[in-house]
Design an enzyme around this catalytic site. Structure first.
Site, short mmCIF file in Angstrom:
data_model
loop_
_atom_site.label_atom_id
_atom_site.label_comp_id
_atom_site.label_asym_id
_atom_site.label_seq_id
_atom_site.Cartn_x
_atom_site.Cartn_y
_atom_site.Cartn_z
CE LYS A 263 11.40 -24.46 1.99
NZ LYS A 263 10.41 -25.11 2.20
CB ILE B 65 -5.40 -24.77 20.98
CG1 ILE B 65 -6.63 -25.56 20.65
CG2 ILE B 65 -4.42 -25.80 21.37
CD1 ILE B 65 -7.38 -26.37 21.94
CB SER C 223 -1.22 -20.08 17.97
OG SER C 223 -1.73 -20.90 17.20
NE ARG D 279 6.45 -28.21 7.26
CZ ARG D 279 6.46 -27.04 8.07
NH1 ARG D 279 5.68 -25.95 7.55
NH2 ARG D 279 6.69 -26.71 9.24
CD1 TRP E 276 8.35 -32.63 16.93
CD2 TRP E 276 7.25 -30.98 17.87
NE1 TRP E 276 6.94 -33.10 16.71
CE2 TRP E 276 6.62 -32.07 17.22
CE3 TRP E 276 6.74 -30.16 18.47
CZ2 TRP E 276 4.96 -32.00 16.68
CZ3 TRP E 276 5.35 -30.17 17.99
CH2 TRP E 276 4.62 -30.88 17.78
CG ASP F 198 0.13 -26.52 24.16
OD1 ASP F 198 -0.98 -26.64 24.37
OD2 ASP F 198 0.72 -25.36 23.50
CB CYS G 66 -1.76 -32.48 17.50
SG CYS G 66 -0.94 -30.80 18.23
CG HIS H 80 -6.41 -28.94 9.60
ND1 HIS H 80 -7.07 -29.70 10.83
CD2 HIS H 80 -5.03 -28.78 9.92
CE1 HIS H 80 -6.02 -29.88 11.80
NE2 HIS H 80 -4.76 -29.35 11.10
N1 GLN Z 1 -0.45 -23.60 21.65
C1 GLN Z 1 -0.07 -23.96 20.51
C2 GLN Z 1 -0.90 -23.33 19.38
O1 GLN Z 1 -2.08 -23.03 19.74
C3 GLN Z 1 -0.37 -25.43 20.25
C4 GLN Z 1 0.27 -25.97 19.11
C5 GLN Z 1 0.01 -27.44 18.57
O2 GLN Z 1 -1.01 -28.08 19.08
N2 GLN Z 1 0.97 -27.90 17.77
O3 GLN Z 1 -0.44 -22.97 18.48
ZN ZN Z 2 -2.12 -29.42 18.44
#
Ligand code: GLN
Ligand code: ZN
Length: 758
Positions: free
Chosen positions: A19, A434, A436, A518, A564, A602, A646, A697
């Site tokens: 890496k 969402i 963050s 990564r 995860w 989430d 997501c 993105h």
């Molecule tokens: N609540 C989280 C954020 O907005 C959701 C993250 C995600 O969807 N992977 O970062």
């Molecule tokens: Zn998401």
């Protein structure tokens, strides 16, 4: 004579050397020669680890500078048009990562692992041309150190099956173009040595294949296994059973069949036909994708069962899959509780397990050395201790799980939403995000400093609160309606909760390659899960105290926490997830008692847990939905529960999403217009939906007009009463200036649409 076999080995390096070398080269701080030097050192070290552990079958070509599927595409000359002017490393890394002029190739999940591969792009027009140099060179490289390897390649059916067609149509239409290249490749490999084993990975065989694909197996392997007398072909599968393919493969002239007996227990049913065919069996019995110390006695018992049917001399003891999916070595785990550490085993330790199990199985307990005897005894003890340790088994949790009476919340959706709308008074097309907000360098260093005790808790809290204050001020200023606190205190949405739950462990160096350079360091669940203290209540109530608008509480759901993490292997996944769900439902209750009116749970990784075999999906969905509902079962009718996923693809799982019965779901849709939403309308989905209205993105700031037309196209599919407006997820990966302007535009766009509607 012991005979053992390792399917593949991690390549990132025990200190993530690869890496670091790659990223330094990409940043133009070092040369490609430096990368190659590191790569050579790593290959040698990794071969030696395996040799020293007494592994008989060690791989070459399991190494890669980025990804094995990408390597295979390059080997076959499957280079997309947009990269064809490039050469060598520039070509290779541009395919993986894109460049100024060309977007990167797509990347997607490798079966149900957390590894991601580059999706080859095929087209009928393309002319393919073999370039076997990497494969041949790596074999010779190992040989120069006196190590005779087997050569790993991705099989043709998996390669074609996982590729995509850029000119539309079925990838298997290219079969007759691709197979001859494989023949030529094997031809070249056969010139390397007088006898050589080629491991052909065909993990696609573990999916229930359609007739068309199944019918390709026999001609493919009749052909490939007859290229040269010098070649011995091993076809291996993993992650699930591949019974249908095995039934065909036994009628081809291949030499070995490799099966995963841990994640594909049904492979046992294939033993009779394998025995009859007299083929050699690579028996995957050491878990290649988890971190638990092998239970040697259990493996031996499984092998005894296998050898009732397949002759012992035809059996090879193997890892269940490539060890790529486990962390590298326990050597650097200095902070871990000794008792817990003694239950674990990473890739390097698994080599010893493969070796020892095979020694005991083939030569008997008497043949092992004094030192090995101690290892064996320690193994037995460690496994007994896991069965009884107070660190794992929590009577209170077990009692609670057995006595759950309330599995879901009160009130049907129609009743709940009516109460909520009256109480919360949010408008049609209500705006939110969402969860963050941008994670700045400053934020990261503050968290790190607190973790390393360089700043006090008070200092830490004060800085987080400053972030929250600013985050709220911005949201109010720009006119968002349902606010969030921005998640400054979280480095990762699973780790943050794992750190606060009992039964969760963390490693210092448990890195696993996720894609390219990564790596991720998943936490691990070793014991019964409980929540000693509220986890988010202080932050969220603080945030709520700073605004008159509604503050949305932010939690991660049980299924995502599970998917995860490395999960304990002494309990069914669904039982573990139930424990997590109870802990989350306590948190929901505490938030609601503290006056929080909307709570988002989430389930970002809900879809990732889907089984590879369709027949097993209903069982997964049953407990996954059950536990999501359990996690919000404490919510009162007036507490609005949001969830978030997501994904963009809901067609297969829409009924399941519906069954989760969240009041509002936000989803990622921006890149696909209103296409993805159609399924919600089609099935008559009743609950509210927040489709992402712009793609986060890219650093590009969407214009007001763009968002207006995006919202209008959503309105063609669902009525305004049912829609929320939010961006896609992942604001934390963007810069403040991008986020601010984009959200200002989003809010303005909503106002324009509202005006137009009236
Ligand atoms: N609540 C989280 C954020 O907005 C959701 C993250 C995600 O969807 N992977 O970062
Ligand atoms: Zn998401």
């Amino acid at each position: 004579m012991s005979k053992n076999y390792v399917i593949g080995f991690p390549r990132i390096g025990e200190q993530r050397e690869l890496k670091k070398a790659l990223e330094s080269y990409w940043a133009q701080n070092s040369s490609f020669e430096d990368v190659q030097t590191t790569a050579s050192e790593l290959k040698l070290r990794h071969w030696n680890y395996q040799k020293d552990a007494g592994i008989d079958f060690i791989s070459s070509n399991d190494f890669s500078l980025y990804d094995n599927m990408l390597d295979m595409a390059v080997t076959l000359g499957a280079i997309p048009q947009r990269f064809r002017s490039l050469k060598n490393e520039e070509l290779y890394f541009s395919m993986a990562r894109g460049n100024k002029n060309a977007v990167a190739m797509e990347m997607t999940k490798w079966f149900n692992a957390n590894y991601h591969y580059i999706v080859p792009e095929l087209s009928l027009e393309d002319e393919y041309k073999l370039n076997a140099s990497k494969i041949l060179e790596e074999y010779k490289e190992a040989l120069s150190y006196g190590i005779k390897t087997k050569i790993n390649i991705i099989g043709p059916i998996t390669f074609i099956g996982l590729s995509k067609r850029v000119d539309g149509g079925d990838t298997f239409e290219l079969y007759s173009k691709i197979l001859p290249l494989y023949e030529a490749l094997l031809g070249e490999i056969s010139t390397l040595d007088s006898e050589i084993i080629v491991q052909i990975d065909e993990p696609i065989f573990v999916k229930a294949l359609d007739i068309k694909v199944l019918s390709l197996i026999k001609p493919t392997y009749d052909k490939l296994a007859s290229i040269s007398q010098k070649l011995k072909i091993a076809v291996v599968t993993y992650f699930e059973n591949s019974c249908e393919a095995t039934n065909i493969l036994v009628h081809t002239p291949i030499d070995f069949i490799g099966l995963d007996f841990l994640y594909g227990v049904e492979n046992i049913k294939s033993l009779n036909t394998i025995a009859k065919s007299n083929k050699k069996l690579i028996a995957g019995v050491i878990d290649g994708r988890n971190i638990w110390k092998n239970d040697i006695n259990k493996s031996l018992k499984l092998l005894e069962n296998i050898s009732q049917i397949v002759k012992k001399e035809n059996i090879f003891i193997a890892s269940s899959c490539s060890l790529l999916h486990t962390p590298f070595t326990l050597k650097y785990e200095e902070k871990m509780d000794e008792e817990i550490k003694n239950w674990l085993s990473y890739a390097v330790e698994k080599l010893d397990e493969v070796s020892l199990v095979s020694k005991i199985f083939f030569d008997g307990e008497k043949a092992i050395s004094g030192e090995e005897k101690l290892v064996y005894e320690n193994n037995t003890k460690a496994n007994i201790s896991r069965k009884t340790s107070a660190l794992i088994h929590d009577k209170n949790v077990q009692h609670r799980v057995e006595n759950i009476t309330k599995l879901e919340r009160n009130g049907a959706y129609e009743e709940r939403i009516k109460i909520q709308k009256e109480l919360l008074k949010y408008k049609e097309l209500a705006t939110t995000t969402i969860g963050s907000f941008p994670q700045t360098q400053e934020l990261r260093s503050t968290r790190r400093a607190f973790k390393n005790s360089q700043i006090t808790e008070d200092e830490y809290t004060a800085q987080m609160k400053t972030y929250i204050d600013e985050c709220i001020a911005f949201q109010e200023e720009c006119g968002l309606e349902v606010l969030v606190h921005g998640e400054p205190e979280r480095n990762d949405m699973v780790e943050y909760f794992g750190e606060q739950l009992s039964g969760y462990g963390f490693s210092q160096n448990g890195w696993v390659q996720s894609y390219g350079s990564r790596c991720v360091k998943p936490p691990f669940i070793y014991g019964d899960i409980s929540r000693p203290y509220p986890m988010t209540v202080d932050w969220i109530t603080y945030a709520q105290s700073k605004t008159d608008k509604i503050m949305k509480g932010m939690l991660t759901g049980p299924v995502t926490i599970l998917n995860w993490s490395f999960v304990r292997d002494d309990m069914a996944r669904g039982d573990v997830s139930k424990q997590i769900a109870l802990a989350i439902s306590d948190e929901v209750n505490d938030l609601q008692k503290a006056g929080i009116k909307i709570i988002q749970v989430d389930e970002a990784a809900f879809k990732e847990g889907y089984p590879l075999r369709e027949s097993k999906i209903p069982a997964y969905e049953e407990w996954a939905v059950r536990d999501f509902k359990l996690s919000v079962s404490s919510a009162k009718k007036e507490t609005q529960i949001h969830t978030h996923m997501c994904y963009s693809e809901f067609n297969d799982i829409i009924k399941t999403i519906e069954a989760m019965d969240a009041d509002v779901i936000s989803i990622e849709t921006a890149r696909s217009g209103n296409e993805l939403l159609k399924i919600f309308a089609k099935v008559g989905y009743k609950q509210e939906v927040g489709p992402g209205v712009y793609d986060i993105h890219s650093p590009r700031i969407p214009s007001v007009n763009e968002i207006v037309s995006q919202i209008k196209s959503l309105l063609e599919v669902l009525p305004k009463e049912q829609l929320w407006i939010n961006p896609d997820c992942g604001l934390k990966t963007r810069k403040w200036e991008e986020v601010k302007q984009s959200l200002i535009n989003m809010v303005e766009a909503v106002e324009i649409v509202r005006r137009d509607l009236n």
